[in-house]
Design an enzyme around this catalytic site. Structure first.
Site, short mmCIF file in Angstrom:
data_model
loop_
_atom_site.label_atom_id
_atom_site.label_comp_id
_atom_site.label_asym_id
_atom_site.label_seq_id
_atom_site.Cartn_x
_atom_site.Cartn_y
_atom_site.Cartn_z
N ASP A 37 0.83 -1.21 0.00
CA ASP A 37 0.00 0.00 0.00
C ASP A 37 0.87 1.26 0.00
O ASP A 37 2.00 1.24 0.49
CB ASP A 37 -0.92 -0.02 1.23
N ARG A 41 0.29 7.66 -2.61
CA ARG A 41 0.90 8.70 -1.77
C ARG A 41 2.36 8.94 -2.15
O ARG A 41 2.83 10.06 -2.13
CB ARG A 41 0.78 8.30 -0.28
N TRP A 42 3.04 7.88 -2.52
CA TRP A 42 4.44 8.01 -2.95
C TRP A 42 4.51 8.93 -4.17
O TRP A 42 5.36 9.83 -4.25
CB TRP A 42 4.98 6.62 -3.29
N ARG A 50 -0.66 9.06 -10.05
CA ARG A 50 -0.68 7.86 -9.21
C ARG A 50 -0.01 6.66 -9.89
O ARG A 50 0.65 5.85 -9.24
CB ARG A 50 -2.13 7.49 -8.86
N SER A 82 -7.70 -5.60 -5.19
CA SER A 82 -8.82 -6.14 -4.41
C SER A 82 -10.11 -6.05 -5.21
O SER A 82 -10.19 -5.29 -6.20
CB SER A 82 -8.97 -5.35 -3.11
N ASN A 85 -11.08 -2.56 -5.52
CA ASN A 85 -10.26 -1.62 -6.31
C ASN A 85 -10.88 -1.25 -7.66
O ASN A 85 -10.42 -0.31 -8.32
CB ASN A 85 -8.83 -2.16 -6.51
N ARG A 201 1.98 -4.88 6.25
CA ARG A 201 1.28 -3.81 5.52
C ARG A 201 2.17 -2.58 5.50
O ARG A 201 2.69 -2.16 6.53
CB ARG A 201 -0.07 -3.47 6.14
N ARG A 207 -5.20 -1.56 8.98
CA ARG A 207 -6.39 -2.37 8.65
C ARG A 207 -6.01 -3.49 7.70
O ARG A 207 -4.94 -3.46 7.09
CB ARG A 207 -7.50 -1.49 8.05
C1 IPE Z 1 -5.43 -2.73 -0.20
O1 IPE Z 1 -5.08 -1.43 -0.45
C2 IPE Z 1 -5.54 -3.49 -1.48
C3 IPE Z 1 -4.27 -3.80 -2.12
C4 IPE Z 1 -3.09 -3.59 -1.62
C5 IPE Z 1 -4.40 -4.42 -3.42
P1 IPE Z 1 -6.18 -0.29 -0.65
O2 IPE Z 1 -5.45 0.98 -0.80
O3 IPE Z 1 -7.13 -0.66 -1.72
O4 IPE Z 1 -6.95 -0.38 0.74
P2 IPE Z 1 -7.76 0.72 1.54
O5 IPE Z 1 -8.76 1.32 0.59
O6 IPE Z 1 -6.77 1.73 2.02
O7 IPE Z 1 -8.39 -0.02 2.66
C1 IPE Z 2 -1.40 0.22 -3.40
O1 IPE Z 2 -1.23 1.60 -3.44
C2 IPE Z 2 -1.69 -0.37 -4.78
C3 IPE Z 2 -3.04 -0.91 -4.92
C4 IPE Z 2 -3.98 -0.91 -4.03
C5 IPE Z 2 -3.35 -1.50 -6.20
P1 IPE Z 2 -2.46 2.60 -3.49
O2 IPE Z 2 -2.81 2.84 -4.91
O3 IPE Z 2 -3.57 2.10 -2.66
O4 IPE Z 2 -1.80 3.89 -2.86
P2 IPE Z 2 -2.43 4.88 -1.78
O5 IPE Z 2 -2.91 4.02 -0.66
O6 IPE Z 2 -3.52 5.62 -2.45
O7 IPE Z 2 -1.28 5.74 -1.38
MG MG Z 3 -4.05 2.35 -0.71
#
Ligand code: IPE
Ligand code: IPE
Ligand code: MG
Length: 261
Positions: A37, A41-42, A50, A82, A85, A201, A207
């Site tokens: 995750d 943000r990175w 993104r 997920s 997603n 995580r 979570r």
């Molecule tokens: C969890 O990350 C799902 C994956 C890493 C594929 P998310 O960014 O989707 O989770 P939430 O929305 O912060 O719970």
């Molecule tokens: C995890 O990074 C990748 C996936 C869930 C596919 P995010 O895309 O959720 O990045 P943040 O949480 O928005 O920073």
């Molecule tokens: Mg995320």
């Protein structure tokens, strides 16, 4: 596999070497599961779109897969996408799928060289045909490997998995009296695999986001503020070392307390 295997890939005298030397190879987690995750943000920190975070995250996947295989981890499961997603913009979803396909194609040789078997867990039937083709090719090309099992959780949801398992148990004609936890687990996507001992995580979120809900019942959870694209061998070694200091009781009591009962 061993200290020698892991040291082979590490520069002498580095901080990573010192960490690797601390690992107890007798008490490694059999299965490590990772919620990758913080890609968005990175990217935001760098004023980038993104998808650049997702792209950068591939280097972290490489590092974790290689380090896990060299350590001798039996199963590694990475949460890539997920069932929730799909709520993201279509362009981001499309790019995630494209990156996944590209990763698989480019990494096949490395996976084979490291004796890694690749598998997918999730509601794969809902994925696009081009993604399915690539996944099938990856699984086929690595099917003979006998080392680490590398699961990618794709269109994965823990609740969906439990519902799917219940459906399959009913279809298989399992009688209610026959159904216990062991029998039920044979209908999960991870049938036959050890449950995760260690759940990692990144990005500091406390979570589980619908990941491996059944299987993490007694997993040790390790959360780092490091964003996924910054995650490297060092972080994985730190997680394993932290895991090895945990006192796993499974609802029982500490051996020392047991003695003074
Ligand atoms: C969890 O990350 C799902 C994956 C890493 C594929 P998310 O960014 O989707 O989770 P939430 O929305 O912060 O719970
Ligand atoms: C995890 O990074 C990748 C996936 C869930 C596919 P995010 O895309 O959720 O990045 P943040 O949480 O928005 O920073
Ligand atoms: Mg995320």
């Amino acid at each position: 596999m061993s200290l020698e295997q892991i040291l082979e890939g590490i520069p002498r005298g580095s901080a990573d070497e010192a960490l690797a030397r601390e690992v107890n190879f007798e008490t490694l987690p059999a299965h490590i599961a990772v919620i990758m995750d913080g890609n968005g943000r990175w990217a935001a920190q760098r004023h980038l779109p993104r998808v650049e975070g997702h792209r950068a995250g591939i280097e972290s996947v490489r590092a974790v897969v290689e380090t896990s295989a060299r350590l001798g981890i039996r199963v590694l499961t990475l949460y890539a996408f997920s069932v929730e997603n799909w709520k993201r913009p279509a362009a981001e979803v499309g790019m995630l799928m494209t990156l996944l396909k590209r990763y698989l194609r480019l990494e096949l040789d490395t996976l084979n060289r490291n004796n890694i078997r690749f598998a997918v867990i999730g509601r794969t039937d809902e994925l696009a045909p081009d993604v399915l083709d690539e996944l099938a090719a990856g699984q086929e090309a690595t099917a003979q490997n006998t080392g680490m099992l590398f699961n990618i959780a794709l269109n994965y949801g823990g609740r969906a998995e439990i519902v799917d398992a219940a459906r399959r148990a009913i279809e298989a004609g399992v009688a209610p009296a026959e159904l216990d936890e062991r029998r039920f687990s044979e209908f999960l996507y991870t049938a036959g695999q050890p449950d995760p001992d260690l759940l990692i995580r990144t990005s500091g979120e406390m979570r589980v986001s619908n990941f491996l809900l059944w299987q993490i019942a007694y997993a040790e959870i390790w959360v780092t503020d490091t964003l996924w694209p910054d995650f490297r061998r060092r972080h994985l070694l730190e997680a394993v070392l932290a895991y090895q200091k945990r006192d796993r009781r499974y609802g029982g009591i500490k051996p020392a307390a047991a003695l003074s009962r």
